[in-house]
Write an enzyme that holds these catalytic residues in place. Structure first.
Site, PDB file in Angstrom:
ATOM      1  N   SER A 121       0.757  -0.871   0.216  1.00 15.33           N
ATOM      2  CA  SER A 121       0.645  -0.122  -0.019  1.00 15.33           C
ATOM      3  C   SER A 121       0.922   1.195   0.228  1.00 15.33           C
ATOM      4  CB  SER A 121      -1.086  -0.421   0.994  1.00 15.33           C
ATOM      5  OG  SER A 121      -1.696   1.425   1.232  1.00 15.33           O
ATOM      6  N   ASP A 184      -7.623  -4.316  -6.977  1.00 17.02           N
ATOM      7  CA  ASP A 184      -7.377  -3.302  -6.264  1.00 17.02           C
ATOM      8  C   ASP A 184      -7.087  -2.124  -6.973  1.00 17.02           C
ATOM      9  OD1 ASP A 184      -5.870  -1.623  -4.555  1.00 17.02           O
ATOM     10  OD2 ASP A 184      -4.114  -3.625  -4.020  1.00 17.02           O
ATOM     11  N   HIS A 299      -7.474  -5.186  -2.307  1.00 19.77           N
ATOM     12  CA  HIS A 299      -6.077  -4.662  -1.346  1.00 19.77           C
ATOM     13  C   HIS A 299      -5.391  -5.497  -0.695  1.00 19.77           C
ATOM     14  CE1 HIS A 299      -2.955  -1.119  -1.011  1.00 19.77           C
ATOM     15  NE2 HIS A 299      -3.964  -1.018   0.172  1.00 19.77           N
TER      16      HIS A 299
END
Length: 607
Positions: A121, A184, A299
């Protein structure tokens, strides 16, 4: 490059190890990173739970890197044609950790040979900046660290196209691998043109993802109804703007742009792309088959995908004999499409797709195939460079014949040397043949410069040792002949002297390539004269000095005569320094060369 990286990752435990450490960092080291040494490899894993980089809206975004970084990334923007811009919040996040990272990496030098920097991330974008800084830092020093690899998982984009080009120019694209799951939204988030009312929604999305990283048992079902609406709004905004960007021919310098290689993974497998336009199109096509809810799920599911990547990288699938593609390229495209799950699925009776969904699936599959074709075409500069190397080998005989001619002139009884022999004997059969070779070599090198200016060659072409050395050798060997031809034809009387008015542009390119090669000039003096005079314009300077000498004899104006004397004196100092350092070829000092005759005339005038 993408094929090599895919093979490498599929045959090593790097991805799994990187994700394992990212998972630990996500749950245990919020706002920080962890370091672990395994043998001669150091892993640095950044937590995905970092401070929200978009919380300060008062700053320009993306921001100019050279205005914010304090010179840490100077090698990137030294030769950049356009300003490099990066996400200001991501850069501030990196700079807040810089002092700690500097100490940490300094402690690793001498202990490890390789560094793998990774992150999930937002931590992945911080990892990219850290890897870029380390590459810039190692470039300026001698270090036992021989390789730096950055692996990110679902990380947002970092900078604009100028950053992408600078990374290619430095030949660092292969140091970055970005793993992106099919739906994602995080790596696609900065493609959207975010309006003010989306900012709070994005903050809420990032905050929720942080909670899920801290407590992996949380599932998307725990989203509040408000967050569900926010995610749906963001999803459609990203999808709409990403489609426009994927179709645009010329990106804005402020648009975020991918760099490095991208590994797109899903349940069926993975593919690896490194051509930026194809990466953006694949980002769109995969997201177009998803939904707002799965854009968050994906994600948080990299652990599920990574374990399958080694088994699925374009793995051989069973084709029915009638479906077997006719060519190896078509077979590769078919395998790649299956790996992305973007294949055309025919509806069956017990699981019938609606007409709308069926048409969408077919459209996406067709566009995905075009995207893979574009990825192949995007590698054309590399193929053109390879073909150019073949052409270079074919012109070697012309160059060798000129080398032989120089050797012949240097040993000739007339003691005129290479330059003067060609200048004064142009009509002879031997010189005519050498002149033809000179033209053929010029045509080849002009075509190289033309392809480079039209962006048909790789961005780092001018930094590749093979071409830098070949162009320098050509320049030192052939430019004296160009100068001889220029003055023999009397062009200096029509246009002016060679250096200012007659020098071909290709030599200016070659001068810059040689200066920028990053290798300091040797300080040790030569033990013997060079094979070629190291200043390829030496003879042009001799011709100018001859004119000064003629003019000083007839000049009646005292000030003009004094200026000519100073010019002649400076030229003599320059020539003597070349001779002292043995940076000239022996033909310069031949008894009947233009330079030797000039020196005699100069001595006579001074006496």
């Amino acid at each position: 490059m993408s094929e090599m990286l895919a093979t490498f990752l599929a045959s090593t435990p790097l991805l799994e190890e990187a994700w394992r450490l990212c998972s630990i960092a996500d749950t245990t080291f919020p706002g920080a990173y962890l370091v672990q040494q395994i043998g001669s490899v150091a892993y640095v894993a950044f937590s995905g739970r970092q401070a929200d980089p978009g919380s300060d809206q008062s700053r320009e975004n993306p921001a100019r890197l050279d205005a914010e970084d304090g010179g840490l990334f100077a090698p990137l923007y030294r030769e950049a044609e356009k300003p490099i811009r990066v996400h200001s919040g991501m850069l501030r996040l990196f700079l807040s950790m810089y002092q700690s990272l500097q100490i940490q990496f300094a402690s690793l030098i001498g202990k490890v040979k390789s560094v793998v920097i990774t992150g999930h991330s937002i931590g992945g974008t911080t990892a990219s900046l850290s890897a870029l800084w380390l590459l810039c830092y190692l470039q300026s020093m001698s270090s036992p660290i021989t390789s730096v690899l950055c692996i990110t998982f679902g990380s947002p984009l970092l900078g604009n196209e100028a950053l992408h080009r600078s990374i290619l120019r430095e030949r660092w694209g292969g140091n970055f691998c970005h793993v992106v799951s099919k739906h994602d939204i995080m790596p696609r988030l900065l493609f959207a043109d975010v309006v003010p009312n989306h900012i709070s929604k994005i903050h809420a999305l990032i905050s929720f993802s942080h909670h899920c990283m801290a407590a992996p048992h949380l599932v998307v079902a725990s989203l509040s109804s408000q967050l569900v609406d926010d995610v749906e709004d963001i999803f459609h905004c990203v999808l709409k703007d990403l489609e426009l960007l994927a179709q645009a021919e010329e990106p804005s310098e402020n648009v975020f742009w991918p760099f490095g290689s991208y590994v797109f993974c899903c349940q069926e497998g993975a593919i690896c792309l490194d051509y930026a336009a194809s990466v953006m199109k694949m980002m769109y096509l995969m997201l177009a088959t998803g939904s707002p809810s799965c854009s968050i799920e994906d994600h948080l599911k990299y652990g599920d995908y990574v374990g399958k990547v080694s088994k699925h990288f374009l793995r051989a699938r069973n084709f029915q004999e009638e479906d077997l593609p006719d060519s190896s390229y078509e077979a590769g495209v078919a395998l790649a499409l299956q790996s992305t799950e973007l294949v055309i699925k025919e509806p069956v009776e017990d699981l019938c797709l609606s007409v709308q969904n069926s048409n969408l699936t077919k459209e996406v599959a067709i566009r995905a195939k075009d995207c893979l074709q574009m990825a192949r075409d995007g590698n054309k500069p590399t193929l053109i460079a390879a073909n150019l190397a073949t052409k270079l080998s074919k012109i070697v005989p012309f160059r060798i014949e000129i080398e032989w001619y120089k050797f012949y002139c240097d040993e000739a009884d007339d003691q005129m040397g290479y330059y003067d022999s060609f200048k004064l004997k142009a009509r002879w059969k031997r010189e005519s043949r050498i002149n033809m070779n000179r033209y053929k070599l010029a045509v080849f090198w002009n075509s190289v410069i033309d392809m480079l200016e039209n962006k048909k060659l790789p961005h780092d072409f001018h930094r590749r040792g093979k071409w830098v050395n070949a162009s320098q050798f050509y320049k030192l060997l052939v430019e004296p002949l160009d100068i001889a031809d220029y003055y023999r034809a009397g062009k200096h009387r029509e246009r002016g002297h060679y250096i200012t008015h007659g020098r071909e542009r290709r030599y200016e390119f070659f001068d810059k390539w040689w200066r920028d090669r990053g290798i300091p000039e040797e300080e040790n003096k030569r033990s013997k004269f060079a094979n070629f005079t190291q200043d390829s314009c030496f003879w042009a300077k001799v011709e100018e000095a001859r004119e000064w000498l003629d003019n000083v004899r007839s000049e009646s104006d005292v000030k003009k005569r004094d200026l000519l004397w100073r010019k002649i004196d400076l030229f003599e100092q320059y020539a003597r320094k070349l001779i002292e350092n043995k940076e000239i070829s022996e033909d310069v000092l031949a008894k009947n060369s233009s330079f030797s005759r000039w020196m005699e005339d100069w001595k006579e005038l001074k006496s």
